[in-house]
Design an enzyme around this catalytic site. Structure first.
Site, PDB file in Angstrom:
ATOM      1  CB  CYS A 187      60.941  90.427  18.095  1.00 42.10           C
ATOM      2  SG  CYS A 187      60.702  88.806  17.355  1.00 42.10           S
ATOM      3  CG  HIS A 246      57.313  92.437  18.646  1.00 47.70           C
ATOM      4  ND1 HIS A 246      57.359  92.266  17.277  1.00 47.70           N
ATOM      5  CD2 HIS A 246      57.565  91.222  19.193  1.00 47.70           C
ATOM      6  CE1 HIS A 246      57.629  90.998  17.016  1.00 47.70           C
ATOM      7  NE2 HIS A 246      57.756  90.345  18.162  1.00 47.70           N
ATOM      8  CG  ASN A 300      56.563  87.637  15.847  1.00 44.96           C
ATOM      9  OD1 ASN A 300      57.159  88.585  15.342  1.00 44.96           O
ATOM     10  ND2 ASN A 300      56.933  87.082  16.987  1.00 44.96           N
TER      11      ASN A 300
HETATM   12  N1  ACO Z   1      48.294  73.607  16.748  1.00 42.10           N
HETATM   13  C1  ACO Z   1      47.687  72.750  17.592  1.00 42.10           C
HETATM   14  N2  ACO Z   1      48.264  72.325  18.731  1.00 42.10           N
HETATM   15  C2  ACO Z   1      49.481  72.820  19.027  1.00 42.10           C
HETATM   16  C3  ACO Z   1      50.162  73.704  18.178  1.00 42.10           C
HETATM   17  C4  ACO Z   1      49.522  74.116  16.993  1.00 42.10           C
HETATM   18  N3  ACO Z   1      50.081  74.969  16.111  1.00 42.10           N
HETATM   19  N4  ACO Z   1      51.358  73.996  18.733  1.00 42.10           N
HETATM   20  C5  ACO Z   1      51.429  73.337  19.891  1.00 42.10           C
HETATM   21  N5  ACO Z   1      50.309  72.599  20.067  1.00 42.10           N
HETATM   22  C6  ACO Z   1      49.949  71.735  21.164  1.00 42.10           C
HETATM   23  C7  ACO Z   1      51.179  71.214  21.914  1.00 42.10           C
HETATM   24  O1  ACO Z   1      51.705  70.085  21.261  1.00 42.10           O
HETATM   25  C8  ACO Z   1      50.595  70.901  23.254  1.00 42.10           C
HETATM   26  O2  ACO Z   1      49.908  69.646  23.161  1.00 42.10           O
HETATM   27  P1  ACO Z   1      49.957  68.606  24.369  1.00 42.10           P
HETATM   28  O3  ACO Z   1      49.319  69.299  25.539  1.00 42.10           O
HETATM   29  O4  ACO Z   1      49.172  67.458  23.830  1.00 42.10           O
HETATM   30  O5  ACO Z   1      51.416  68.334  24.583  1.00 42.10           O
HETATM   31  C9  ACO Z   1      49.535  71.967  23.457  1.00 42.10           C
HETATM   32  O6  ACO Z   1      49.230  72.494  22.150  1.00 42.10           O
HETATM   33  C10 ACO Z   1      50.009  73.104  24.356  1.00 42.10           C
HETATM   34  O7  ACO Z   1      51.298  73.504  23.885  1.00 42.10           O
HETATM   35  P2  ACO Z   1      52.092  74.684  24.575  1.00 42.10           P
HETATM   36  O8  ACO Z   1      53.364  74.916  23.840  1.00 42.10           O
HETATM   37  O9  ACO Z   1      52.157  74.420  26.045  1.00 42.10           O
HETATM   38  O10 ACO Z   1      51.093  75.870  24.284  1.00 42.10           O
HETATM   39  P3  ACO Z   1      50.990  77.270  24.958  1.00 42.10           P
HETATM   40  O11 ACO Z   1      49.680  77.414  25.609  1.00 42.10           O
HETATM   41  O12 ACO Z   1      52.206  77.642  25.726  1.00 42.10           O
HETATM   42  O13 ACO Z   1      50.958  78.208  23.656  1.00 42.10           O
HETATM   43  C11 ACO Z   1      52.413  79.653  22.431  1.00 42.10           C
HETATM   44  C12 ACO Z   1      52.087  78.223  22.803  1.00 42.10           C
HETATM   45  C13 ACO Z   1      51.281  80.225  21.618  1.00 42.10           C
HETATM   46  C14 ACO Z   1      53.688  79.659  21.590  1.00 42.10           C
HETATM   47  C15 ACO Z   1      52.609  80.473  23.732  1.00 42.10           C
HETATM   48  O14 ACO Z   1      53.523  79.844  24.595  1.00 42.10           O
HETATM   49  C16 ACO Z   1      53.079  81.842  23.455  1.00 42.10           C
HETATM   50  O15 ACO Z   1      52.335  82.657  22.969  1.00 42.10           O
HETATM   51  N6  ACO Z   1      54.330  82.193  23.780  1.00 42.10           N
HETATM   52  C17 ACO Z   1      54.895  83.444  23.455  1.00 42.10           C
HETATM   53  C18 ACO Z   1      55.943  83.201  22.468  1.00 42.10           C
HETATM   54  C19 ACO Z   1      55.927  84.165  21.346  1.00 42.10           C
HETATM   55  O16 ACO Z   1      55.027  84.886  21.062  1.00 42.10           O
HETATM   56  N7  ACO Z   1      57.057  84.130  20.638  1.00 42.10           N
HETATM   57  C20 ACO Z   1      57.251  84.915  19.502  1.00 42.10           C
HETATM   58  C21 ACO Z   1      58.686  85.174  19.333  1.00 42.10           C
HETATM   59  S1  ACO Z   1      59.279  86.116  20.647  1.00 42.10           S
HETATM   60  C22 ACO Z   1      58.546  87.485  20.562  1.00 42.10           C
HETATM   61  O17 ACO Z   1      58.337  87.962  19.488  1.00 42.10           O
HETATM   62  C23 ACO Z   1      58.135  88.088  21.799  1.00 42.10           C
END
Ligand code: ACO
Length: 323
Positions: free
Chosen positions: A113, A250, A280
């Site tokens: 990225c 990004h 993304n």
């Molecule tokens: N739909 C519904 N529920 C979901 C989904 C989905 N697509 N994905 C995960 N869940 C659920 C999980 O199973 C979990 O359920 P549980 O509590 O029953 O176990 C709950 O949602 C919370 O999951 P988390 O992974 O803890 O969710 P979080 O609040 O951390 O959000 C996310 C996840 C959006 C990926 C966040 O961590 C984030 O934005 N991280 C940044 C990563 C990123 O942007 N990466 C891109 C690549 S790197 C870059 O480009 C910078």
């Protein structure tokens, strides 16, 4: 002093649009969950047989047309991608052949990225050292091919697309008023490999593999490293946050973008956001956002732009460009 001045830009998105509601038909997710956590509403997905080089070619043709230049004017192509057509040769050489460019060099840069900022820095350096004079810098990805569509925590976050800019060597005065790339800052930290990687490759598994991510960890590193690298690149070029006309980050996640903007004290009106429409697109996200804001008239000649990105590696960087 030689400056790499942007002559034009272009982008391309595959025709097929997949909304959050479309995804919710085939997996346990919802529009509300995806929008709340990421700001993403839809993404474009490449058609069967539509490769990274095809997206890159269309973006490049548009960038050349916008620049008023021909492929024969180019002596360098740097293509940033983590999803090449083949293990080798570089996808950039496919684009080179398709454009009909026969001279100069074409190669890929792999910084996921952060790839576009890396590619821009490499091209800028080659222009400044006299190894190239007219360069095409492309970010192009088909991330849909490396997603585990059974992992709802990652597959909803990404999309496919491509963007490109044309740089040309021009004599500048060496002052902050010059147009072109004014400063770059690049970093990586290989110790963070396990929080974002693809679990395959030619040397390890002889398969392509799928993207794996610890989202919360990536989020934390992204916010801290983005604020630091932005401060670094501004200081290098002798600018302050208030001088920035446009932050073109990004496009991973609206919450990361908002948090970076807040840390910099930049009003949301000066931050370009396309993650809602494109999701993304990794190395393609910055040039896609850039092209959107140039073509809708927000970014104007002489505006000061700050480009920044972070991704797997971890690898991150920032560039300051006077448009
Ligand atoms: N739909 C519904 N529920 C979901 C989904 C989905 N697509 N994905 C995960 N869940 C659920 C999980 O199973 C979990 O359920 P549980 O509590 O029953 O176990 C709950 O949602 C919370 O999951 P988390 O992974 O803890 O969710 P979080 O609040 O951390 O959000 C996310 C996840 C959006 C990926 C966040 O961590 C984030 O934005 N991280 C940044 C990563 C990123 O942007 N990466 C891109 C690549 S790197 C870059 O480009 C910078």
């Amino acid at each position: 002093m030689i400056r790499s001045v942007v002559q034009g830009c272009g982008s391309y998105l595959p025709e097929r649009v997949v909304t959050n509601a479309d995804l919710a038909k085939t997996m346990d997710t919802s529009d509300e969950w995806i929008q709340q956590r990421t700001g993403i509403r839809q993404r474009h997905i490449a058609a069967d047989g539509e490769l990274t080089s095809h997206l890159a070619l269309k973006a490049s043709e548009r960038a050349l047309a916008h620049a008023g230049l021909k492929a024969s004017d180019l002596d360098l192509i740097v293509l940033a991608t983590a999803t090449p057509d083949e293990t080798f040769p570089a996808t950039a050489t496919r684009v080179q052949a398709a454009l009909g460019m026969t001279g100069g060099a074409a190669f890929d840069v792999q910084a996921v990225c952060a790839g576009f900022v890396y590619g821009l820095s490499v091209a800028d350096s080659l222009i400044k050292t006299g190894l190239a004079s007219t360069a095409l810098v492309i970010g192009a990805e088909t991330f849909s091919r490396i997603l585990d569509w059974n992992d709802r925590g990652t597959c909803v976050l990404f999309g496919d697309g491509a963007g490109a800019v044309v740089l040309r060597a021009e004599e500048g005065k060496g002052t902050t008023a010059d147009r072109g790339v004014l400063a770059n800052a690049l970093h990586s930290d290989g110790r963070q490999h396990d929080i974002l990687y693809v679990d395959g490759g030619p040397s390890s598994t002889q398969t392509t593999g799928f993207l794996r991510m610890e989202g919360k960890e990536v989020f934390k590193h992204a916010v801290v490293n983005m604020a630091a690298v932005v401060g670094e690149v501004l200081a290098k070029a002798g600018f302050e946050t208030k001088d920035i006309d446009w932050l073109v980050p990004h496009q991973a996640n609206k919450r990361i973008i908002d948090s970076t903007g807040r840390k910099l004290g930049l009003p949301p009106e000066r931050v370009v956001v396309t993650v809602d429409r494109h999701a993304n697109t990794s190395a393609a996200s910055i040039p896609l956002a850039l092209d959107a804001a140039v073509k809708d008239g927000r970014i104007k000649k002489n505006d000061l732009l700050l480009l920044e990105g972070i991704g797997g590696g971890l690898a991150w960087g920032a560039s300051l460009v006077r448009w």
